[in-house]
Scaffold this motif. Sequence first.
Motif, PDB file in Angstrom:
ATOM      1  N   THR A 148      -8.367  17.703 -53.223  1.00 28.90           N
ATOM      2  CA  THR A 148      -7.499  16.567 -53.546  1.00 28.90           C
ATOM      3  C   THR A 148      -6.677  16.846 -54.802  1.00 28.90           C
ATOM      4  O   THR A 148      -5.469  16.565 -54.848  1.00 28.90           O
ATOM      5  CB  THR A 148      -8.341  15.292 -53.726  1.00 28.90           C
ATOM      6  N   LEU A 149      -7.314  17.378 -55.835  1.00 24.10           N
ATOM      7  CA  LEU A 149      -6.596  17.706 -57.066  1.00 24.10           C
ATOM      8  C   LEU A 149      -5.536  18.769 -56.814  1.00 24.10           C
ATOM      9  O   LEU A 149      -4.420  18.682 -57.352  1.00 24.10           O
ATOM     10  CB  LEU A 149      -7.584  18.197 -58.127  1.00 24.10           C
TER      11      LEU A 149
ATOM     12  N   TRP B  77      -2.655  17.071 -54.993  1.00 24.92           N
ATOM     13  CA  TRP B  77      -1.896  16.238 -55.934  1.00 24.92           C
ATOM     14  C   TRP B  77      -1.010  17.103 -56.814  1.00 24.92           C
ATOM     15  O   TRP B  77       0.152  16.760 -57.081  1.00 24.92           O
ATOM     16  CB  TRP B  77      -2.869  15.417 -56.783  1.00 24.92           C
TER      17      TRP B  77
ATOM     18  N   LEU C  67      -5.015   9.849 -55.532  1.00 20.82           N
ATOM     19  CA  LEU C  67      -5.996  10.656 -56.257  1.00 20.82           C
ATOM     20  C   LEU C  67      -7.073   9.762 -56.868  1.00 20.82           C
ATOM     21  O   LEU C  67      -8.276  10.066 -56.786  1.00 20.82           O
ATOM     22  CB  LEU C  67      -5.288  11.447 -57.354  1.00 20.82           C
TER      23      LEU C  67
ATOM     24  N   TYR D   4      -9.260   8.603 -53.894  1.00 18.92           N
ATOM     25  CA  TYR D   4      -9.982   9.635 -53.148  1.00 18.92           C
ATOM     26  C   TYR D   4     -11.196  10.160 -53.906  1.00 18.92           C
ATOM     27  O   TYR D   4     -12.297  10.244 -53.351  1.00 18.92           O
ATOM     28  CB  TYR D   4      -9.048  10.812 -52.848  1.00 18.92           C
TER      29      TYR D   4
END
Length: 256
Positions: A98-99, A102, A117, A120
């Motif tokens: 996810t990071l 993003w 973010l 999640y």
Amino acid sequence: MTATEPAASDAIATDTSPQPAPGATPPRTPLVARAAAEFVGAAALVAIVVGSGIQATDLTDDVALQLLANSTATVFGLGVLIALLGPVSGAHFNPAVTLAEWWTARRGGAGVNARGLAAYVPSQILGAIAGAVLADAMFGEPLVEWSTHDRSAGNLLLGEVVATAGLILLIFGLARTDRLRFAPVAVASYIGAAYWFTSSTSFANPAVTMGRAFTDTFAGIAPASVPAFVGMQLIGAAAGLALVAVIFMRGKTQAE
């Protein structure tokens, strides 16, 4: 591939628009639905990892067979979860993914924004903890018992860098080459292989790492080992993105 579908190599050569990041979902998908999918996916993944580990140790004392059973269950379970929940949330189940998404989306690509973010990552972490508790409950273990399985050795930390870098390279490489349809098989297969070729058995996931600290079973990790594991996973994610930038570098068009 149909007769009207362009070859992947042609698409890479001619398309100069930002490529979708892995797991990019239509804006119409409600954020609450995506967060719920991430919670359920992370919970199910950890329940599979922990539960199969408990089952394996109950059935055999052979550590190699225990790891084989654990990795096999994880491969099949992860593939199913990605296929099921990918269309909803992108099936990250992993704060490192996810990071990374993003970060790439900040430069104009499609993917999770800051609001996504913020939804999640907590969902993934809480889901992972819930999955560990659920697995313990199913097998009659204490619902929460801190793991005593120390994993602080330097070679294990190196294994986490390698495992996470490879995972990020795979996912974002598939995205760059428009092959995300293969993610359920490819990602599950990679994790299954990394169980065996990395010294750490490939956690490669900060949320899963935190969740596995809550169970003192085969798949557990001592709480004291968690910060270093998570730190190495984030370093691995950065290394994976760097590899993606170099390996899948887009050439300039003739007009440019």
